[in-house]
Design a protein around this motif. Structure first.
Motif, PDB file in Angstrom:
ATOM      1  N   THR A   8     -74.607  -6.339  20.921  1.00  0.00           N
ATOM      2  CA  THR A   8     -75.989  -5.987  20.567  1.00  0.00           C
ATOM      3  C   THR A   8     -76.205  -4.472  20.563  1.00  0.00           C
ATOM      4  O   THR A   8     -76.970  -3.952  19.739  1.00  0.00           O
ATOM      5  CB  THR A   8     -76.979  -6.655  21.537  1.00  0.00           C
ATOM      6  N   TYR A   9     -75.526  -3.782  21.456  1.00  0.00           N
ATOM      7  CA  TYR A   9     -75.689  -2.319  21.503  1.00  0.00           C
ATOM      8  C   TYR A   9     -75.232  -1.692  20.193  1.00  0.00           C
ATOM      9  O   TYR A   9     -75.918  -0.830  19.623  1.00  0.00           O
ATOM     10  CB  TYR A   9     -74.914  -1.732  22.686  1.00  0.00           C
ATOM     11  N   ALA A  10     -74.098  -2.135  19.680  1.00  0.00           N
ATOM     12  CA  ALA A  10     -73.580  -1.587  18.423  1.00  0.00           C
ATOM     13  C   ALA A  10     -74.519  -1.911  17.266  1.00  0.00           C
ATOM     14  O   ALA A  10     -74.757  -1.069  16.386  1.00  0.00           O
ATOM     15  CB  ALA A  10     -72.194  -2.141  18.139  1.00  0.00           C
ATOM     16  N   LEU A  11     -75.089  -3.113  17.268  1.00  0.00           N
ATOM     17  CA  LEU A  11     -76.018  -3.481  16.196  1.00  0.00           C
ATOM     18  C   LEU A  11     -77.298  -2.648  16.265  1.00  0.00           C
ATOM     19  O   LEU A  11     -77.809  -2.190  15.228  1.00  0.00           O
ATOM     20  CB  LEU A  11     -76.332  -4.968  16.263  1.00  0.00           C
ATOM     21  N   VAL A  12     -77.832  -2.457  17.465  1.00  0.00           N
ATOM     22  CA  VAL A  12     -79.039  -1.637  17.622  1.00  0.00           C
ATOM     23  C   VAL A  12     -78.758  -0.209  17.157  1.00  0.00           C
ATOM     24  O   VAL A  12     -79.566   0.416  16.450  1.00  0.00           O
ATOM     25  CB  VAL A  12     -79.547  -1.669  19.075  1.00  0.00           C
ATOM     26  N   LEU A  15     -78.715  -0.062  13.381  1.00  0.00           N
ATOM     27  CA  LEU A  15     -80.070  -0.135  12.835  1.00  0.00           C
ATOM     28  C   LEU A  15     -80.807   1.193  13.039  1.00  0.00           C
ATOM     29  O   LEU A  15     -81.556   1.636  12.161  1.00  0.00           O
ATOM     30  CB  LEU A  15     -80.844  -1.304  13.456  1.00  0.00           C
ATOM     31  N   LYS A  16     -80.605   1.837  14.204  1.00  0.00           N
ATOM     32  CA  LYS A  16     -81.228   3.145  14.449  1.00  0.00           C
ATOM     33  C   LYS A  16     -80.721   4.170  13.450  1.00  0.00           C
ATOM     34  O   LYS A  16     -81.488   4.975  12.919  1.00  0.00           O
ATOM     35  CB  LYS A  16     -80.925   3.615  15.883  1.00  0.00           C
ATOM     36  N   GLU A  17     -79.400   4.116  13.190  1.00  0.00           N
ATOM     37  CA  GLU A  17     -78.813   5.055  12.225  1.00  0.00           C
ATOM     38  C   GLU A  17     -79.369   4.814  10.825  1.00  0.00           C
ATOM     39  O   GLU A  17     -79.435   5.724  10.004  1.00  0.00           O
ATOM     40  CB  GLU A  17     -77.286   4.923  12.215  1.00  0.00           C
ATOM     41  N   ALA A  18     -79.771   3.581  10.534  1.00  0.00           N
ATOM     42  CA  ALA A  18     -80.322   3.255   9.230  1.00  0.00           C
ATOM     43  C   ALA A  18     -81.796   3.647   9.135  1.00  0.00           C
ATOM     44  O   ALA A  18     -82.421   3.453   8.089  1.00  0.00           O
ATOM     45  CB  ALA A  18     -80.156   1.767   8.945  1.00  0.00           C
ATOM     46  N   GLY A  19     -82.361   4.148  10.222  1.00  0.00           N
ATOM     47  CA  GLY A  19     -83.722   4.634  10.174  1.00  0.00           C
ATOM     48  C   GLY A  19     -84.744   3.709  10.803  1.00  0.00           C
ATOM     49  O   GLY A  19     -85.948   3.955  10.717  1.00  0.00           O
ATOM     50  N   ILE A  20     -84.325   2.659  11.450  1.00  0.00           N
ATOM     51  CA  ILE A  20     -85.259   1.739  12.093  1.00  0.00           C
ATOM     52  C   ILE A  20     -85.484   2.235  13.522  1.00  0.00           C
ATOM     53  O   ILE A  20     -84.531   2.593  14.224  1.00  0.00           O
ATOM     54  CB  ILE A  20     -84.695   0.301  12.090  1.00  0.00           C
ATOM     55  N   PRO A  21     -86.739   2.256  13.972  1.00  0.00           N
ATOM     56  CA  PRO A  21     -87.013   2.705  15.349  1.00  0.00           C
ATOM     57  C   PRO A  21     -86.281   1.828  16.378  1.00  0.00           C
ATOM     58  O   PRO A  21     -86.053   0.648  16.149  1.00  0.00           O
ATOM     59  CB  PRO A  21     -88.538   2.543  15.477  1.00  0.00           C
ATOM     60  N   GLU A  22     -85.916   2.433  17.510  1.00  0.00           N
ATOM     61  CA  GLU A  22     -85.089   1.753  18.522  1.00  0.00           C
ATOM     62  C   GLU A  22     -85.741   0.482  19.040  1.00  0.00           C
ATOM     63  O   GLU A  22     -85.079  -0.560  19.171  1.00  0.00           O
ATOM     64  CB  GLU A  22     -84.789   2.696  19.687  1.00  0.00           C
ATOM     65  N   GLN A  23     -87.030   0.492  19.323  1.00  0.00           N
ATOM     66  CA  GLN A  23     -87.705  -0.698  19.843  1.00  0.00           C
ATOM     67  C   GLN A  23     -87.687  -1.822  18.815  1.00  0.00           C
ATOM     68  O   GLN A  23     -87.450  -2.985  19.143  1.00  0.00           O
ATOM     69  CB  GLN A  23     -89.149  -0.373  20.234  1.00  0.00           C
ATOM     70  N   GLN A  24     -87.899  -1.468  17.550  1.00  0.00           N
ATOM     71  CA  GLN A  24     -87.904  -2.484  16.493  1.00  0.00           C
ATOM     72  C   GLN A  24     -86.485  -3.042  16.304  1.00  0.00           C
ATOM     73  O   GLN A  24     -86.295  -4.247  16.150  1.00  0.00           O
ATOM     74  CB  GLN A  24     -88.421  -1.886  15.185  1.00  0.00           C
ATOM     75  N   ALA A  26     -84.077  -3.186  18.564  1.00  0.00           N
ATOM     76  CA  ALA A  26     -83.752  -4.029  19.722  1.00  0.00           C
ATOM     77  C   ALA A  26     -84.439  -5.375  19.609  1.00  0.00           C
ATOM     78  O   ALA A  26     -83.842  -6.425  19.901  1.00  0.00           O
ATOM     79  CB  ALA A  26     -84.153  -3.319  21.012  1.00  0.00           C
ATOM     80  N   ALA A  27     -85.705  -5.379  19.153  1.00  0.00           N
ATOM     81  CA  ALA A  27     -86.437  -6.636  19.002  1.00  0.00           C
ATOM     82  C   ALA A  27     -85.798  -7.518  17.923  1.00  0.00           C
ATOM     83  O   ALA A  27     -85.682  -8.736  18.081  1.00  0.00           O
ATOM     84  CB  ALA A  27     -87.901  -6.348  18.656  1.00  0.00           C
ATOM     85  N   GLN A  28     -85.367  -6.905  16.824  1.00  0.00           N
ATOM     86  CA  GLN A  28     -84.713  -7.669  15.749  1.00  0.00           C
ATOM     87  C   GLN A  28     -83.401  -8.295  16.232  1.00  0.00           C
ATOM     88  O   GLN A  28     -83.133  -9.468  15.981  1.00  0.00           O
ATOM     89  CB  GLN A  28     -84.446  -6.770  14.536  1.00  0.00           C
ATOM     90  N   ILE A  29     -82.604  -7.507  16.924  1.00  0.00           N
ATOM     91  CA  ILE A  29     -81.315  -8.010  17.427  1.00  0.00           C
ATOM     92  C   ILE A  29     -81.546  -9.111  18.452  1.00  0.00           C
ATOM     93  O   ILE A  29     -80.844 -10.125  18.470  1.00  0.00           O
ATOM     94  CB  ILE A  29     -80.461  -6.855  18.017  1.00  0.00           C
ATOM     95  N   GLU A  30     -82.538  -8.961  19.306  1.00  0.00           N
ATOM     96  CA  GLU A  30     -82.855  -9.998  20.287  1.00  0.00           C
ATOM     97  C   GLU A  30     -83.276 -11.291  19.593  1.00  0.00           C
ATOM     98  O   GLU A  30     -82.836 -12.393  19.965  1.00  0.00           O
ATOM     99  CB  GLU A  30     -83.962  -9.521  21.231  1.00  0.00           C
ATOM    100  N   ALA A  31     -84.121 -11.150  18.562  1.00  0.00           N
ATOM    101  CA  ALA A  31     -84.566 -12.334  17.817  1.00  0.00           C
ATOM    102  C   ALA A  31     -83.380 -13.008  17.109  1.00  0.00           C
ATOM    103  O   ALA A  31     -83.259 -14.242  17.110  1.00  0.00           O
ATOM    104  CB  ALA A  31     -85.637 -11.937  16.805  1.00  0.00           C
ATOM    105  N   ILE A  32     -82.513 -12.221  16.502  1.00  0.00           N
ATOM    106  CA  ILE A  32     -81.341 -12.779  15.800  1.00  0.00           C
ATOM    107  C   ILE A  32     -80.415 -13.480  16.790  1.00  0.00           C
ATOM    108  O   ILE A  32     -79.934 -14.587  16.531  1.00  0.00           O
ATOM    109  CB  ILE A  32     -80.593 -11.666  15.029  1.00  0.00           C
ATOM    110  N   THR A  33     -80.173 -12.859  17.945  1.00  0.00           N
ATOM    111  CA  THR A  33     -79.306 -13.453  18.967  1.00  0.00           C
ATOM    112  C   THR A  33     -79.883 -14.769  19.466  1.00  0.00           C
ATOM    113  O   THR A  33     -79.173 -15.764  19.615  1.00  0.00           O
ATOM    114  CB  THR A  33     -79.122 -12.473  20.144  1.00  0.00           C
ATOM    115  N   LYS A  34     -81.199 -14.775  19.704  1.00  0.00           N
ATOM    116  CA  LYS A  34     -81.861 -15.989  20.168  1.00  0.00           C
ATOM    117  C   LYS A  34     -81.765 -17.092  19.104  1.00  0.00           C
ATOM    118  O   LYS A  34     -81.521 -18.257  19.418  1.00  0.00           O
ATOM    119  CB  LYS A  34     -83.317 -15.697  20.513  1.00  0.00           C
TER     120      LYS A  34
END
Length: 113
Positions: A8-12, A15-24, A26-34
């Motif tokens: 999940t850390y690598a995915l977050v 996503l941050k490198e792609a311009g998505i804010p860190e909180q968003q 992390a929330a996306q990766i958490e939702a996908i994992t769930k």
């Protein structure tokens, strides 16, 4: 419950490198994992993956069945041998009885002649 190992850390970070804010991110990766964990649990329940037969299980069952077949074959051979011996005893006994009866009849006829 079985879960898929996801970095999940690598995915977050991606996503941050792609311009998505860190909180968003992390929330996306958490939702996908769930969602993946839920799908895996549903699949396990629907397909009864805990009782899935593997080649190892199948090989063990085949060996067990072969051993049982060999046991039944040996018992059957023993039973056939016992039956054969008993049949031979009966044939010999009946043969001796016939010889005795025939001999008795011949002696009886010989006395009358």
């Amino acid at each position: 419950m079985t879960s898929v190992a996801i970095d999940t850390y690598a995915l977050v970070t991606k996503l941050k490198e792609a311009g998505i804010p860190e909180q968003q991110a992390a929330a996306q990766i958490e939702a996908i994992t769930k969602a993946i964990d839920t799908a895996m649990e549903q699949s396990r329940h629907e397909h009864d993956l805990d009782n899935l037969v593997t080649n190892k299980n199948l090989d063990a069952r085949i060996r067990e069945t072969e051993l049982k077949i060999e046991l039944v074959k040996s018992e059957l051979k023993r039973d056939i041998a016992e039956t054969k011996a008993e049949l031979i005893r009966w044939v010999v006994a009946v043969g001796l009885l016939q010889i005795t009866l025939i001999s008795g009849l011949i002696f009886r006829l010989a006395d009358k002649i």
